[in-house]
Design a protein around this motif. Structure first.
Motif, PDB file in Angstrom:
ATOM      1  N   GLY A   1       0.839  -1.195   0.000  1.00  0.00           N
ATOM      2  CA  GLY A   1       0.000   0.000   0.000  1.00  0.00           C
ATOM      3  C   GLY A   1       0.868   1.236   0.000  1.00  0.00           C
ATOM      4  N   VAL A   2       0.306   2.364   0.409  1.00  0.00           N
ATOM      5  CA  VAL A   2       1.029   3.633   0.428  1.00  0.00           C
ATOM      6  C   VAL A   2       1.369   3.989   1.863  1.00  0.00           C
ATOM      7  CG1 VAL A   2       0.894   6.110  -0.032  1.00  0.00           C
ATOM      8  CG2 VAL A   2      -0.019   4.482  -1.708  1.00  0.00           C
ATOM      9  N   ARG A   3       2.616   4.372   2.059  1.00  0.00           N
ATOM     10  CA  ARG A   3       3.071   4.813   3.389  1.00  0.00           C
ATOM     11  C   ARG A   3       3.614   6.233   3.261  1.00  0.00           C
ATOM     12  NH1 ARG A   3       5.947   1.070   7.829  1.00  0.00           N
ATOM     13  NH2 ARG A   3       6.586   2.639   9.338  1.00  0.00           N
ATOM     14  N   GLU A   4       3.074   7.142   4.021  1.00  0.00           N
ATOM     15  CA  GLU A   4       3.513   8.541   4.022  1.00  0.00           C
ATOM     16  C   GLU A   4       4.642   8.706   5.031  1.00  0.00           C
ATOM     17  OE1 GLU A   4       2.278  11.270   2.396  1.00  0.00           O
ATOM     18  OE2 GLU A   4       0.329  10.626   1.580  1.00  0.00           O
ATOM     19  N   VAL A   5       5.759   9.239   4.551  1.00  0.00           N
ATOM     20  CA  VAL A   5       6.895   9.501   5.442  1.00  0.00           C
ATOM     21  C   VAL A   5       7.463  10.878   5.108  1.00  0.00           C
ATOM     22  CG1 VAL A   5       9.123   8.711   6.307  1.00  0.00           C
ATOM     23  CG2 VAL A   5       7.468   7.029   5.476  1.00  0.00           C
ATOM     24  N   GLY A   6       7.259  11.828   5.980  1.00  0.00           N
ATOM     25  CA  GLY A   6       7.889  13.137   5.841  1.00  0.00           C
ATOM     26  C   GLY A   6       7.704  13.799   4.497  1.00  0.00           C
ATOM     27  N   GLY A   7       6.482  13.795   3.973  1.00  0.00           N
ATOM     28  CA  GLY A   7       6.209  14.438   2.698  1.00  0.00           C
ATOM     29  C   GLY A   7       6.463  13.575   1.481  1.00  0.00           C
ATOM     30  N   HIS A   8       6.821  12.314   1.676  1.00  0.00           N
ATOM     31  CA  HIS A   8       7.045  11.377   0.576  1.00  0.00           C
ATOM     32  C   HIS A   8       6.004  10.265   0.649  1.00  0.00           C
ATOM     33  CE1 HIS A   8      11.147  12.664  -0.872  1.00  0.00           C
ATOM     34  NE2 HIS A   8      11.023  13.350   0.265  1.00  0.00           N
ATOM     35  N   ARG A   9       5.298  10.063  -0.456  1.00  0.00           N
ATOM     36  CA  ARG A   9       4.364   8.935  -0.567  1.00  0.00           C
ATOM     37  C   ARG A   9       5.131   7.745  -1.140  1.00  0.00           C
ATOM     38  NH1 ARG A   9      -1.154   8.988  -1.047  1.00  0.00           N
ATOM     39  NH2 ARG A   9      -1.013   7.734  -2.941  1.00  0.00           N
ATOM     40  N   LEU A  10       5.339   6.762  -0.296  1.00  0.00           N
ATOM     41  CA  LEU A  10       6.064   5.565  -0.717  1.00  0.00           C
ATOM     42  C   LEU A  10       5.063   4.464  -1.027  1.00  0.00           C
ATOM     43  CD1 LEU A  10       8.939   5.563   1.938  1.00  0.00           C
ATOM     44  CD2 LEU A  10       8.868   6.706  -0.293  1.00  0.00           C
ATOM     45  N   ARG A  11       5.019   4.065  -2.300  1.00  0.00           N
ATOM     46  CA  ARG A  11       4.132   2.984  -2.698  1.00  0.00           C
ATOM     47  C   ARG A  11       4.882   1.670  -2.511  1.00  0.00           C
ATOM     48  NH1 ARG A  11       1.106   2.826  -8.509  1.00  0.00           N
ATOM     49  NH2 ARG A  11       1.195   5.090  -8.115  1.00  0.00           N
ATOM     50  N   LEU A  12       4.369   0.806  -1.652  1.00  0.00           N
ATOM     51  CA  LEU A  12       5.013  -0.458  -1.309  1.00  0.00           C
ATOM     52  C   LEU A  12       4.308  -1.594  -2.036  1.00  0.00           C
ATOM     53  CD1 LEU A  12       5.269   0.137   2.556  1.00  0.00           C
ATOM     54  CD2 LEU A  12       6.909   0.800   0.780  1.00  0.00           C
ATOM     55  N   LEU A  13       5.051  -2.321  -2.851  1.00  0.00           N
ATOM     56  CA  LEU A  13       4.481  -3.418  -3.640  1.00  0.00           C
ATOM     57  C   LEU A  13       5.030  -4.746  -3.146  1.00  0.00           C
ATOM     58  CD1 LEU A  13       5.107  -0.877  -5.829  1.00  0.00           C
ATOM     59  CD2 LEU A  13       3.752  -2.410  -7.241  1.00  0.00           C
ATOM     60  N   ALA A  14       4.132  -5.660  -2.806  1.00  0.00           N
ATOM     61  CA  ALA A  14       4.517  -6.999  -2.375  1.00  0.00           C
ATOM     62  C   ALA A  14       4.464  -7.932  -3.582  1.00  0.00           C
ATOM     63  CB  ALA A  14       3.582  -7.494  -1.275  1.00  0.00           C
ATOM     64  N   LEU A  15       5.636  -8.335  -4.064  1.00  0.00           N
ATOM     65  CA  LEU A  15       5.748  -9.207  -5.230  1.00  0.00           C
ATOM     66  C   LEU A  15       6.494 -10.475  -4.822  1.00  0.00           C
ATOM     67  CD1 LEU A  15       6.589  -6.303  -7.705  1.00  0.00           C
ATOM     68  CD2 LEU A  15       4.382  -7.436  -7.411  1.00  0.00           C
ATOM     69  N   GLY A  16       6.931 -11.298  -5.790  1.00  0.00           N
ATOM     70  CA  GLY A  16       7.516 -12.557  -5.346  1.00  0.00           C
ATOM     71  C   GLY A  16       8.389 -13.298  -6.326  1.00  0.00           C
ATOM     72  N   GLY A  17       8.663 -12.739  -7.506  1.00  0.00           N
ATOM     73  CA  GLY A  17       9.358 -13.514  -8.529  1.00  0.00           C
ATOM     74  C   GLY A  17      10.774 -13.917  -8.194  1.00  0.00           C
TER      75      GLY A  17
END
Length: 311
Positions: free
Chosen positions: A157-173
């Motif tokens: 999902g998206v995690r907001e840290v100090g003005g940065h939107r970090l999109r976190l993707l759970a993948l597996g290849g």
């Protein structure tokens, strides 16, 4: 006697100095730096520094992406961050559990270290054995290094840290539990080892090359501007994705064809490597390893089932 002691002390200091990581942060985007490793294999000359790690300086503090192959690397990374900013490190994100990405965790034991649940599980299962292997490969660079498990479980999902939107993707290849991080503010995509560039990919935990291809397609579609592979040069175009798709397709075709012909492993590892991959670092070495990791599954897929009666 005093001369001998002095000489031994000088030798010890010289040896210690020669085991220092020279980490030079390179700014690649707004508030974003990368520490670029070699595309060689682990050895005593590089201390295991074969990985790209990075950090993002936010208004609330520094976010670190991967901690490197040893405690000493993690400590050197923290010093390098301190040369860039006086803001504290507030979060570490681990892309996956392989030792070159996580064995610097001890240097960040005072801050949250976050990873996917599968990454924590795999590191708990395999971490000690991987660390022991690195001790054999790089020797004294690993002094004091022990496995430190993540302290926080990440959800995609998206995690907001100090003005940065970090999109976190759970993948597996690559390993079955692979985190990719897109900083939506800068457009920097930290792909971890889902992307190798100009360095042959590794497959010890891959659930399948088809899964990996699908993950690459997912990453390509993101609105990224700068791509940080787990290994190899940083890119601002799609060339790393093209090389990865091409290499995975070739490897899959090679293994399927060999299984269909009934070839044994020794025959497959001697297969010619296409000219377009001739300059990819460690191409033969990693082909041998990939055949050992993956080929039994391809052979099994070709075997007729004996528990089903013929129609």
């Amino acid at each position: 006697m005093r001369l001998i002691v002095l000489l031994l002390a000088c030798f010890s200091l010289t040896a210690r100095a020669s085991l220092e990581y020279s980490l030079e942060p390179r700014q690649i985007a707004e508030s974003t730096w990368v520490l670029e490793g070699s595309t060689d294999n682990f050895d005593r000359a590089n201390g295991g520094n074969i990985v790209n790690t990075g950090f993002i300086v936010t208004e609330d503090g520094v976010v670190v992406i991967d901690t490197g192959p040893s405690r000493a690397y993690g400590e050197a990374m923290r010093q390098a961050i301190g040369r860039v900013t006086d803001r504290p490190v507030t979060l570490v994100l681990l892309t996956h559990h392989h030792p070159d990405h996580v064995l610097g965790n001890q240097a960040f034991a005072d801050v949250p270290i976050a990873a996917l649940a599968g990454t924590r599980e795999l590191l708990a299962q395999q971490g000690d054995a991987m660390a022991e292997n690195l001790y054999r490969l790089v020797g004294d660079w690993m002094r004091g290094t022990e496995v430190l498990l993540p302290s926080e479980t990440l959800e995609p999902g998206v995690r907001e840290v100090g003005g940065h939107r970090l999109r976190l993707l759970a993948l597996g290849g690559h390993t079955g539990a692979d985190l990719a991080i897109l900083d939506e503010r800068s457009g920097v995509l930290f792909a971890g080892d889902l992307v190798f560039y100009q360095r042959a990919l590794t497959t010890p935990n891959s659930p399948g090359l088809d899964v990996w291809q699908a993950d690459l397609a997912t990453l390509e579609k993101l609105p990224w501007k700068t791509l940080v592979p787990g290994h190899g040069p940083i890119a601002r175009d799609a060339a790393p994705f093209g090389q990865m798709h091409d290499y995975l397709g070739w490897l899959d075709g090679l293994l399927k064809g060999a299984a269909a012909r009934g070839e044994d492993m020794n025959e497959v590892i001697r297969a010619p490597i296409p000219e377009r991959f001739a300059r990819v670092s460690l191409n033969r070495y990693e082909l041998i390893r990939s055949v050992s990791h993956l080929y039994p599954k391809y052979e099994l897929a070709r075997m007729p089932r004996v528990d089903v009666a013929p129609q």
